[in-house]
Design a protein around this motif. Structure first.
Motif, short mmCIF file in Angstrom:
data_model
loop_
_atom_site.label_atom_id
_atom_site.label_comp_id
_atom_site.label_asym_id
_atom_site.label_seq_id
_atom_site.Cartn_x
_atom_site.Cartn_y
_atom_site.Cartn_z
N TYR A 181 5.91 -15.65 -12.59
CA TYR A 181 6.56 -15.67 -11.29
C TYR A 181 6.54 -14.26 -10.69
N TYR A 182 6.49 -14.19 -9.37
CA TYR A 182 6.65 -12.90 -8.71
C TYR A 182 7.15 -13.11 -7.28
N LYS B 58 4.93 -9.20 -12.11
CA LYS B 58 4.90 -10.60 -12.53
C LYS B 58 5.82 -10.79 -13.74
N ILE B 59 6.58 -11.87 -13.69
CA ILE B 59 7.59 -12.14 -14.71
C ILE B 59 7.19 -13.41 -15.45
N TYR B 60 7.06 -13.30 -16.75
CA TYR B 60 6.65 -14.47 -17.54
C TYR B 60 7.88 -15.20 -18.05
N LYS C 92 4.29 -18.51 -7.96
CA LYS C 92 4.02 -18.77 -9.38
C LYS C 92 2.51 -18.89 -9.56
N ASN C 93 2.02 -18.18 -10.56
CA ASN C 93 0.60 -18.25 -10.87
C ASN C 93 0.36 -19.44 -11.79
N LYS C 94 -0.36 -20.42 -11.29
CA LYS C 94 -0.59 -21.66 -12.03
C LYS C 94 -2.08 -21.97 -12.05
N ALA C 95 -2.62 -22.03 -13.26
CA ALA C 95 -4.05 -22.33 -13.45
C ALA C 95 -4.93 -21.39 -12.65
N GLY C 96 -4.52 -20.12 -12.59
CA GLY C 96 -5.32 -19.13 -11.89
C GLY C 96 -5.09 -19.06 -10.40
N PHE C 97 -4.22 -19.90 -9.86
CA PHE C 97 -3.93 -19.91 -8.43
C PHE C 97 -2.48 -19.52 -8.18
N ASP C 98 -2.24 -18.80 -7.08
CA ASP C 98 -0.89 -18.42 -6.69
C ASP C 98 -0.30 -19.49 -5.79
N VAL C 99 0.78 -20.11 -6.26
CA VAL C 99 1.42 -21.21 -5.55
C VAL C 99 2.75 -20.71 -4.96
N LEU C 100 2.94 -20.91 -3.66
CA LEU C 100 4.19 -20.54 -3.00
C LEU C 100 5.25 -21.56 -3.33
#
Length: 476
Positions: free
Chosen positions: A240-241, A263-265, A208-216
């Motif tokens: 999400y991706y 990427k899925i919003y 998930k892309n959160k605040a510009g960072f990709d979080v696993l």
């Protein structure tokens, strides 16, 4: 002569391209007997078709699967319809953001007397032209009388060379699609690689892309034969991706090619009210905003505290510790979530089925309502399943597709789903609930509560002389 040969070659090539991409047989055949009549629509006609749908339109009238093959240096998509019970269906295939690449088909069952287990395939979807890195989207809407099935699926077509089965596993791409019909659940379906690769596992990573960072967010290893993975988003907003890779003896974990999804919003289900005003002056929305804030400030306390949702809780009243925890949860949701607790299931906007120490069925009227609403394409009530650390994993089969929350880990997600956003960690009633759940968890065996459980007493007699009761070390 050379020019004539060139012209003939060009015409043959053009005819092949048109035939492979645009002209298909008007019929595809069902197995074993029935026939589907197919109609192709132009991009202009396609835009006039309505594909409105949502996650509630999930009538069990058919399944949809995708299979990608590499044929003569270009990719061909095979769409399989299985367990067909619908009488008519529409399908739209488009590249995201490319209206000119959109086309549609309709499928009509010519013989309305359908039989069980019907299956059909349509292989007339060439993905030869354009930028293959652009994601595709499929919308599918099928109908049988008043029952409607809606599916939205996205996928990316890998480069044809990356689908060559002569490639080493480290370079071989994996085709998969993602069902995004539901805002709460993303379903990944992968196309297994040929047996020559001797796959041990497929690794699925969720980001998930959160605040510009990709979080696993999650990692799963799927064994061959397990081609589906479902990820619950809990309606949390964001992009999400997925990343999918294969593992075998020659290609250990994270050594093979990783195929990345689009990427899925995911947007909030109940977004805040936004008032849009089109006008020449910016003063109009500003004045309306001031009026709105003044109106809210002058609301009475009763209006401010008006419950947003009506909640009915289904639970088992035994054992006593479980009953106490459920009643504490009820008070917590009422106070923190600003919910109205109702005493009749047919008055509720949300129904929570709480898993206890063993599976149970509610009273007949509630049972009938749960079965009826959970099977509807469009339901009037949201049905949620909630479990605690000591709860059984068994639930009635008709609740299998309902959204599930594990407390206390998912408490924030639960109240968010119930349209409440509040900092709850320091609220006394929440601390009380958390303490009771923790205490029950400490004093229980895994997944089974043992507090206040009856002890089995067995009385044995030996030669008629030993009549003293003996307590066996067994818990019911």
């Amino acid at each position: 002569m050379c020019i004539l040969r060139t012209v003939i070659f060009f015409l043959i090539f053009t005819l092949y391209q048109v035939n492979s991409e645009d002209i298909c047989d008007n019929r595809i055949y069902l197995m074993p007997l029935n026939t589907i009549r197919v109609k192709n629509y132009s991009p202009k006609e396609c835009l006039q078709l309505t594909f409105d749908g949502n996650e509630k339109l999930n009538a069990p009238i058919g399944l949809l699967d995708l299979h990608l093959t590499n044929q003569q240096a270009h990719n061909v998509l095979n769409i399989t319809f299985s367990d067909v019970k619908w009488s008519k269906a529409f399908l739209k295939l488009s590249k995201l953001g490319h209206i000119q690449s959109t086309f549609c088909k309709s499928y009509t069952i010519e013989n309305n007397e359908l039989i069980e287990g019907i299956k059909a395939s349509d292989e007339c979807f060439s993905l030869a032209n354009g930028n293959l890195s652009v994601p595709y989207e499929i919308e599918f809407r099928a109908q049988l009388n008043t029952d409607i099935l809606y599916r939205k699926i996205i996928f990316t077509s890998p480069l044809p060379d990356d689908l060559d089965n002569s490639l080493a596993l480290s370079k071989r791409a994996i085709f998969y699609s993602i069902d995004v019909s539901s805002n709460h659940e993303l379903t990944l379906k992968l196309q297994p690689l040929p047996a020559i690769y001797n796959i041990q596992y497929y690794k699925v990573e969720v980001f998930k892309n959160k605040a510009g960072f990709d979080v696993l967010l999650d990692v799963r290893l799927l064994q061959p034969g397990v081609n589906t993975f479902q990820y619950i988003t809990y309606n949390e907003e964001g992009y999400y991706y997925f990343k999918v890779s294969a593992i075998n003896e020659e290609c250990p974990e994270d050594s093979c090619k990783k195929t990345v999804s689009p990427k899925i919003y995911i947007r909030r289900k109940y977004p805040p009210l936004v008032i849009g005003i089109v006008g020449a002056s910016f003063m109009i929305p500003f004045i309306l905003f001031i009026f709105h804030m003044w109106t809210r400030r002058t609301q009475t306390q009763d209006e401010h505290d008006k419950a947003k949702d009506r909640l009915f809780i289904v639970y088992n009243q035994t054992p006593e510790k479980h009953y106490t925890i459920v009643k504490t949860l009820e008070r917590t949701l009422k106070i923190i979530g600003n919910l109205q607790i109702v005493t009749k299931a047919n008055e509720a906007s949300h129904i929570i089925y709480i898993c206890g120490t063993h599976m149970f069925e509610p009273d007949p009227s509630t049972h009938k309502l749960l079965v009826t609403e959970s099977s509807k394409s469009i339901s009037n009530v949201e049905i949620i399943v909630v479990s605690f650390p000591y709860s059984t994993k068994e639930i009635p089969s008709y609740l299998g597709k309902c959204l599930k929350f594990d407390l206390m880990d998912d408490f924030g997600k639960l109240i968010q789903f119930l349209n409440c956003t509040v900092e709850f960690e320091e609220i006394p009633i929440f601390k009380d609930l958390s303490a009771k759940v923790t205490a029950a968890q400490i004093q229980t065996e895994p997944k089974k509560i043992t507090l206040n459980m009856p002890v089995i007493i067995i009385t044995e007699q030996s030669d008629g002389s030993d009549t003293e009761a003996k307590e066996m070390d067994v818990l019911l």
